[in-house]
Design an enzyme around this catalytic site. Structure first.
Site, PDB file in Angstrom:
ATOM      1  N   PRO A  81       0.689  -1.186  -0.049  1.00 13.70           N
ATOM      2  CA  PRO A  81      -0.111  -0.180   0.139  1.00 13.70           C
ATOM      3  C   PRO A  81       0.848   1.308  -0.040  1.00 13.70           C
ATOM      4  CG  PRO A  81      -0.934  -1.671   1.614  1.00 13.70           C
ATOM      5  CD  PRO A  81       0.360  -2.237   1.164  1.00 13.70           C
ATOM      6  N   CYS A  82       0.589   2.206  -0.847  1.00 11.75           N
ATOM      7  CA  CYS A  82       1.163   3.445  -1.101  1.00 11.75           C
ATOM      8  C   CYS A  82       0.857   4.524  -0.033  1.00 11.75           C
ATOM      9  CB  CYS A  82       0.816   4.227  -2.504  1.00 11.75           C
ATOM     10  SG  CYS A  82      -0.747   4.431  -2.798  1.00 11.75           S
ATOM     11  N   PRO A  83      -0.462   4.626   0.726  1.00 15.11           N
ATOM     12  CA  PRO A  83      -0.797   5.773   1.164  1.00 15.11           C
ATOM     13  C   PRO A  83       0.171   6.153   2.576  1.00 15.11           C
ATOM     14  CG  PRO A  83      -2.698   4.404   1.286  1.00 15.11           C
ATOM     15  CD  PRO A  83      -1.649   3.644   0.615  1.00 15.11           C
ATOM     16  N   PHE A  85       3.146   6.519   2.409  1.00  9.06           N
ATOM     17  CA  PHE A  85       4.222   7.396   1.556  1.00  9.06           C
ATOM     18  C   PHE A  85       3.775   8.287   0.833  1.00  9.06           C
ATOM     19  CE2 PHE A  85       5.540   3.018   2.672  1.00  9.06           C
ATOM     20  CZ  PHE A  85       6.537   3.140   3.710  1.00  9.06           C
ATOM     21  N   SER A  86       2.510   8.202   0.441  1.00 13.47           N
ATOM     22  CA  SER A  86       1.994   9.277  -0.918  1.00 13.47           C
ATOM     23  C   SER A  86       1.991  10.683  -0.408  1.00 13.47           C
ATOM     24  CB  SER A  86       0.574   8.836  -1.132  1.00 13.47           C
ATOM     25  OG  SER A  86      -0.092   9.685  -1.964  1.00 13.47           O
TER      26      SER A  86
END
Length: 277
Positions: A81-83, A85-86
């Site tokens: 999942p990217c959240p 680091f987004s």
């Protein structure tokens, strides 16, 4: 084109956080055989299973997965999942409960693959996460892998969207020298060039001029948000960029514009159009 090493040797892959199968298609085209694709989203798993009925698709949180079942797999590939680091989020990194890098490292330790491929968003490339990136490499080194990070843009490989992605590749020492980062291959088409035939499919006479106006590549495609109401083309900043390409990014259309759609109208993209980009 020449067959890949994977295609010639039937290399296997375990895919973590597979989503609806975007990375899966790339791995398949490279010649890898899936031993399993794992994701905790029911709709994503259903999508992969309908497209690849013969695959083993596991609807499960990877925290509940035992990597020892897959010991000996050639590659572990993950789109964690990217959240955490987004740039669009709070960038909590390891303090975000959605950070699954620790689980990926655990599974790597248990499965002992020959190689590792992990992708994430551009935010992970910022100085804020320099120590985090170094720690991941150190933990992989302890497990017996030599790894490196690289920021790649999909547009450097003929894709008509920017889509910068932080990529981690790590290999067993005996495979050192068997991998090199890809070089830019070709200039991508503009959004207009890529989609003009689909935009004209229902007889809209404004499609040719629209294609001229949609004269650059797209911002990064996103899948919309369950939290914010479903499929669209991204947050406010992305939708503004889409509007500059004469695309309404507030949602996804069921069909291309009809013949009576205004000549100077701002159409929405269909699912087929988004898929092509």
């Amino acid at each position: 084109s020449r067959p890949s090493v994977a295609a010639m040797t039937n290399l296997t892959v375990l895919e973590l956080c597979s989503g609806a199968g975007g990375q899966s298609i790339g791995l398949e085209r490279a010649g890898f055989i899936h031993v399993a694709a794992i994701d905790n989203d029911a709709d994503a798993c259903t999508t992969i299973q309908r497209n690849r009925p013969a695959w083993r698709v596991i609807e499960q949180d990877i925290a509940e997965t035992d990597g020892r079942e897959f010991r000996g797999v050639d590659l572990i590939a993950a789109g964690v999942p990217c959240p955490p680091f987004s740039i669009a989020g709070k960038q909590l990194g390891e303090n975000d409960e959605r950070d699954l890098f620790p689980q990926a490292l655990r599974l790597i330790d248990e499965a002992q693959p020959a190689a590792i491929l992990i992708e994430n968003v551009r935010g992970l490339a910022t100085d804020k996460f320099k120590d985090y990136r170094a720690r991941v490499l150190h933990e992989l080194e302890v497990l017996g892998y030599h790894g490196s990070w690289r920021l790649l843009n999909a547009s450097d490989y003929g894709v008509p969207q920017l889509r910068p992605r932080m990529i981690l590749v790590a290999l067993r020492p005996q495979l050192k020298g068997r991998f090199e980062w890809p070089h830019q291959t070709r200039t991508p088409p503009t959004v207009g060039e890529a989609l003009v035939d689909l935009m004209a499919a229902n007889g809209w006479p404004g499609a040719e001029q629209w294609a001229i106006d949609a004269c650059s590549i797209a911002p990064t495609i996103v899948g919309g948000s369950k939290k914010h109401g479903g499929p669209d083309l991204g947050p406010t900043r992305a939708r503004e960029k889409w509007r500059q390409l004469r695309v309404d990014g507030l949602g996804i259309a069921n069909a291309a514009p009809e013949a009576d759609f205004p000549l100077d109208g701002i159409p929405r993209l269909t699912t087929r159009m988004v898929a092509r980009i």
